[in-house]
Design an enzyme around this catalytic site. Sequence first.
Site, PDB file in Angstrom:
ATOM      1  N   HIS A 198       0.005 -13.320   3.690  1.00 54.52           N
ATOM      2  CA  HIS A 198      -0.863 -12.160   3.491  1.00 54.52           C
ATOM      3  C   HIS A 198      -2.314 -12.622   3.466  1.00 54.52           C
ATOM      4  O   HIS A 198      -2.758 -13.225   2.499  1.00 54.52           O
ATOM      5  CB  HIS A 198      -0.479 -11.479   2.177  1.00 54.52           C
ATOM      6  CG  HIS A 198      -1.016 -10.098   2.051  1.00 54.52           C
ATOM      7  ND1 HIS A 198      -0.447  -9.025   2.679  1.00 54.52           N
ATOM      8  CD2 HIS A 198      -2.096  -9.616   1.400  1.00 54.52           C
ATOM      9  CE1 HIS A 198      -1.137  -7.933   2.394  1.00 54.52           C
ATOM     10  NE2 HIS A 198      -2.152  -8.268   1.627  1.00 54.52           N
ATOM     11  N   HIS A 240      -3.650  -4.712   8.661  1.00 56.61           N
ATOM     12  CA  HIS A 240      -3.186  -3.382   9.085  1.00 56.61           C
ATOM     13  C   HIS A 240      -3.391  -3.128  10.582  1.00 56.61           C
ATOM     14  O   HIS A 240      -3.305  -1.983  11.033  1.00 56.61           O
ATOM     15  CB  HIS A 240      -3.854  -2.257   8.270  1.00 56.61           C
ATOM     16  CG  HIS A 240      -3.504  -2.281   6.809  1.00 56.61           C
ATOM     17  ND1 HIS A 240      -3.763  -1.238   5.954  1.00 56.61           N
ATOM     18  CD2 HIS A 240      -2.892  -3.225   6.048  1.00 56.61           C
ATOM     19  CE1 HIS A 240      -3.339  -1.533   4.727  1.00 56.61           C
ATOM     20  NE2 HIS A 240      -2.816  -2.738   4.774  1.00 56.61           N
ATOM     21  N   HIS A 247      -1.653  -7.748   6.000  1.00 55.71           N
ATOM     22  CA  HIS A 247      -2.895  -7.407   5.282  1.00 55.71           C
ATOM     23  C   HIS A 247      -3.975  -6.736   6.130  1.00 55.71           C
ATOM     24  O   HIS A 247      -4.668  -5.872   5.628  1.00 55.71           O
ATOM     25  CB  HIS A 247      -3.516  -8.620   4.569  1.00 55.71           C
ATOM     26  CG  HIS A 247      -4.856  -8.359   3.949  1.00 55.71           C
ATOM     27  ND1 HIS A 247      -5.002  -7.636   2.780  1.00 55.71           N
ATOM     28  CD2 HIS A 247      -6.126  -8.680   4.328  1.00 55.71           C
ATOM     29  CE1 HIS A 247      -6.297  -7.550   2.473  1.00 55.71           C
ATOM     30  NE2 HIS A 247      -6.994  -8.168   3.396  1.00 55.71           N
ATOM     31  N   ASN A 289       0.826  -1.217   0.000  1.00 53.29           N
ATOM     32  CA  ASN A 289       0.000   0.000   0.000  1.00 53.29           C
ATOM     33  C   ASN A 289       0.857   1.263   0.000  1.00 53.29           C
ATOM     34  O   ASN A 289       0.395   2.344   0.390  1.00 53.29           O
ATOM     35  CB  ASN A 289      -0.917   0.025   1.236  1.00 53.29           C
ATOM     36  CG  ASN A 289      -1.712  -1.246   1.403  1.00 53.29           C
ATOM     37  OD1 ASN A 289      -1.358  -2.096   2.220  1.00 53.29           O
ATOM     38  ND2 ASN A 289      -2.764  -1.398   0.633  1.00 53.29           N
ATOM     39  N   ASN A 330      -2.492  -8.590  -2.061  1.00 48.77           N
ATOM     40  CA  ASN A 330      -3.574  -8.442  -3.037  1.00 48.77           C
ATOM     41  C   ASN A 330      -3.542  -7.110  -3.784  1.00 48.77           C
ATOM     42  O   ASN A 330      -4.100  -6.988  -4.860  1.00 48.77           O
ATOM     43  CB  ASN A 330      -4.937  -8.619  -2.350  1.00 48.77           C
ATOM     44  CG  ASN A 330      -5.106  -7.711  -1.160  1.00 48.77           C
ATOM     45  OD1 ASN A 330      -4.288  -7.705  -0.246  1.00 48.77           O
ATOM     46  ND2 ASN A 330      -6.169  -6.918  -1.150  1.00 48.77           N
ATOM     47  N   HIS A 331      -2.877  -6.085  -3.211  1.00 50.71           N
ATOM     48  CA  HIS A 331      -2.832  -4.778  -3.884  1.00 50.71           C
ATOM     49  C   HIS A 331      -1.631  -4.636  -4.821  1.00 50.71           C
ATOM     50  O   HIS A 331      -1.391  -3.538  -5.344  1.00 50.71           O
ATOM     51  CB  HIS A 331      -2.804  -3.650  -2.851  1.00 50.71           C
ATOM     52  CG  HIS A 331      -4.126  -3.441  -2.172  1.00 50.71           C
ATOM     53  ND1 HIS A 331      -5.229  -2.970  -2.826  1.00 50.71           N
ATOM     54  CD2 HIS A 331      -4.518  -3.690  -0.899  1.00 50.71           C
ATOM     55  CE1 HIS A 331      -6.259  -2.910  -1.993  1.00 50.71           C
ATOM     56  NE2 HIS A 331      -5.850  -3.347  -0.804  1.00 50.71           N
TER      57      HIS A 331
END
Length: 275
Positions: free
Chosen positions: A153, A180, A178, A40, A67-68
């Site tokens: 993750h 956060h 993941h 991120n 995933n990002h």
Amino acid sequence: MRLLFLGDVVGRSGRAVVANLLPGLIERHRYDFVVVNGENAAGGFGITEETFLALINAGADCVTTGNHVWDQREALSFADRHDRFLRPVNYPRGTPGRGANVYAARNGARILVVNVMGQIFMPPLDDPFQAVTRELSACAIGNGCDGVVIDMHGEASSEKQTMAYYLDGKASLVIGTHTHVPTADWRILAGGTAFMTDVGMCGDYDSVIGMEKDEPLRRATTKIPSARFGPALGPGTISGLAVEIDDATGLARRVAPLRIGPGLPPAEPDFGETG
Ligand SMILES: [Fe+2]
Ligand SMILES: [Fe+2]
């Protein structure tokens, strides 16, 4: 050997706190190897080559994602060019970049890092358990490397804990990313693998998982999206896990959380002189 893992870097606040604090932490605590999750890092969504290089310049030896990873399309082209960049290993065959690699730590040890993504409440990739088994059978502690770090993750705590027990005794560290949000369960499992369900994020904690909180509040109450999500831009907090690894076995000896910044109770592990 000492290892530091930093959780998902979110936007400018996350990048700034890592750039400001990581070099001093490495010097003070003599970390031999540093892994940073950077999924991120660019505006809260994905990672650009410039933000990737900023994390490397701050002291990361390896940048993992999740995933990002492809939110910034340029990652599709630079992923193959940088061997310190990892995307989840269980993407389909032919996906750009790599999901695992062996790196030389500052003390000369060879560290295998595997980035893998869970399947529960996540885009369904290939079986993460088979994927890590494949990587570890190609390179195990004492047979190809001296330490193993798994960035798991995932959204579901249960799946991350399952992965940790699956690899207990075979990895130095299995760490969740993941969500956060750092969990309070850092520990060493019976077989010698250090584990924490989620390491949290590096970013502004006065937020909803790193995002500026007005839009999440509006969406939750009106059910109507009215703006894009953007990263919160207040002072960042660093969140990570430090692990001391037995050089002879590659397994964990001590583990402690790192938290510096306004959003979390402070913690800075001090393992003392090299032992
Ligand atoms: Fe993330
Ligand atoms: Fe993620």
